[in-house]
Motif scaffolding. Structure first.
Motif: not given
Length: 258
Positions: A149-154, A110-119, A102-108
């Motif tokens: 802000x993408x909150x990805x541990x990986x 990218x289509x998904x927030x989880x894609x942001x860390x990859x980019x 329920x906390x903020x998660x930024x996708x910038x």
């Protein structure tokens, strides 16, 4: 073939074809352009730096809006008529909310927030090659903002490793470094088992930090594999479907496993 097999109709087939053309087809077209067009690396690096600078500014402003309690979702793009993976894909938003916490998660962008860390991990490699200090600093700041802000541990783990590895590879031609590696690598190989166990323990601790996220990802993978194996092993289902609450309504498709 999947659409025909599941009788999804001509209209849905056309919409899905458009969706494929504006998404997955680009994965083949961009490498083709890179192979046949004479692109200077400096231009691509500078373009990434420009995007990084804008991302840094956008991230800070929207984080302030998030802390102030303003809503992040603005409107659904009319391009939704072309079809896609639900309303979320076409939602124009300043930031989103994680379905697990329920906390903020930024996708910038990218289509998904989880894609942001990859980019982000790809961007930082480009940014480190920028020769202008001002652009380089701005762009690296943008990469840090994306990683936070993408909150990805990986994403954080890879991001932290990329910068020293990138700087390290520049020195590989140094004789002293090569001699040092000659002594260091055998020591690492001889002590490989305790190092491996410590890495696995650390990885397990990271996984336990957000058990809900791991549960959702595991369930999503199992659902995708089970439905493909039992229902559509030859051509697939043709289109993704919204998942149940078990996977926080994330779309189920072959992409997660494939």
């Amino acid at each position: 073939m999947g659409h025909a097999d599941w009788s999804l109709g001509t209209t849905q087939t056309i919409k899905s074809t458009v969706g494929w053309a504006k998404g997955w087809a680009l994965l083949g077209l961009f490498p083709l352009l890179g192979a046949v067009v004479n692109l200077k690396p400096e231009r691509i690096i500078r373009a990434v730096c420009v995007a990084g600078k804008h991302t840094a500014i956008f991230g800070v402003i929207t984080f302030i809006l998030y802390v102030a309690g303003l809503p992040g979702q603005l409107f659904i793009s009319p391009l939704q008529i072309l079809g896609g993976a639900g309303d979320n894909f076409f939602m124009v938003s300043l930031f989103g909310l994680s379905p697990e916490t329920g906390v903020g998660c930024w996708q910038f962008f990218a289509p998904w927030a989880s894609s942001v860390w990859f980019l982000n991990c790809i961007f930082v490699i480009f940014c480190l090659q920028e020769k202008d200090n001002v652009w380089r600093n701005w762009s690296i700041a943008g990469c840090v903002v994306m990683a936070l802000l993408s909150q990805s541990r990986v994403g954080w783990a890879i991001f932290i490793m990329i910068i020293p590895l990138f700087l390290f590879t520049r020195q590989l031609k140094t004789p002293r470094l090569l001699l040092g590696l000659g002594f260091l690598l055998p020591i690492i190989l001889l002590s490989g088992e305790p190092i491996y166990e410590s890495v696995i323990d650390a990885f397990q601790q990271v996984k336990e930090a957000r058990p809900a996220s791991n549960r959702v990802r595991t369930a999503l993978e199992n659902l995708g594999v089970q439905r493909w194996r039992d229902e559509a092993p030859m051509w697939g289902h043709g289109k993704v479907e919204s998942g149940p609450k078990l996977v926080e309504f994330i779309s189920i498709g072959s992409h997660h496993t494939w």
